[in-house]
Scaffold this active site. Structure first.
Site, PDB file in Angstrom:
ATOM      1  N   ASP A   1      -6.945   0.367   0.089  1.00  0.00           N
ATOM      2  CA  ASP A   1      -7.470  -0.982   0.192  1.00  0.00           C
ATOM      3  C   ASP A   1      -7.694  -1.234   1.679  1.00  0.00           C
ATOM      4  O   ASP A   1      -7.086  -0.584   2.530  1.00  0.00           O
ATOM      5  CB  ASP A   1      -6.463  -1.977  -0.406  1.00  0.00           C
ATOM      6  CG  ASP A   1      -6.975  -3.401  -0.332  1.00  0.00           C
ATOM      7  OD1 ASP A   1      -8.128  -3.648  -0.724  1.00  0.00           O
ATOM      8  OD2 ASP A   1      -6.209  -4.272   0.140  1.00  0.00           O
TER       9      ASP A   1
ATOM     10  N   ASP B   1      -8.037  -4.702   3.581  1.00  0.00           N
ATOM     11  CA  ASP B   1      -7.315  -5.811   4.197  1.00  0.00           C
ATOM     12  C   ASP B   1      -5.843  -5.789   3.785  1.00  0.00           C
ATOM     13  O   ASP B   1      -5.527  -5.884   2.611  1.00  0.00           O
ATOM     14  CB  ASP B   1      -7.977  -7.138   3.803  1.00  0.00           C
ATOM     15  CG  ASP B   1      -9.474  -7.124   4.086  1.00  0.00           C
ATOM     16  OD1 ASP B   1      -9.857  -6.681   5.184  1.00  0.00           O
ATOM     17  OD2 ASP B   1     -10.260  -7.528   3.210  1.00  0.00           O
TER      18      ASP B   1
END
Length: 179
Positions: free
Chosen positions: A9, A11
């Site tokens: 991922d 952020d």
């Protein structure tokens, strides 16, 4: 030949999420972008061990009209310039759009695996939210959850619970006989 990957991922895993009222949000632009400590070193180690590094990120603020797609792509370009990431896969849809790419659906992982000859069963998904973990599970990857204690739903289960990408990389490398 099948390749192994680490899906990440964006952020909260690679760059610092902007936390407001206990919930994480993406940086609005380059002025808010901060690569987390140890990320460069962790990604270098994973890359040196032969992993394909693929960022898979939901960016629903584009569909919601609160962030421009250009802002997301500018952040990705800066990250690509700074880090040894092989591919960026973004979902610009919102929850109600019914797409196959928005995590927790595994679409971004499945398409990247098809495009790059990745063996999902020998790959990993690293994320900081339940959607990341569930997408990894649905794709057949080993999952690592970076637990920041956000004030939101937690994953029902994950293979490993860690405090940083550095710790996740150490586990991935040890599972693959690299120390």
């Amino acid at each position: 030949m099948s390749r192994r990957a680490v899906f990440l991922d964006r952020d909260g895993v690679i760059n610092r999420a902007v936390v407001r009222e206990g919930k994480p949000y993406p940086p609005a632009g380059l002025e808010e972008l901060e690569i987390l400590p140890g990320v460069r070193e962790a990604l270098d180690q994973l890359k040196d061990a032969g992993f394909v590094l693929v960022v898979v990120s939901n960016q629903p603020d584009v569909a919601r009209g609160t962030t421009a797609r250009d802002a997301v792509e500018t952040i990705n370009a800066k990250l690509a310039e700074s880090l040894p990431v092989d591919d960026f896969r973004m979902c610009y849809h919102d929850s109600g759009d019914g797409c196959d790419c928005r995590k927790p659906k595994p679409g971004m992982l499945l398409v990247a695996a098809r495009d790059q000859g990745i063996d999902l069963s020998s790959s990993f998904m690293v994320g900081d939210r339940w959607r990341d973990v569930e997408a990894g599970q649905r794709a057949g990857c080993t999952t690592l959850f970076i637990d920041y204690g956000y004030d939101e739903r937690q994953p029902e289960a994950c293979d490993y619970r860690v405090k940083s990408l550095t710790e996740a990389a150490e586990i991935i490398l040890s599972l693959n006989g690299v120390s």
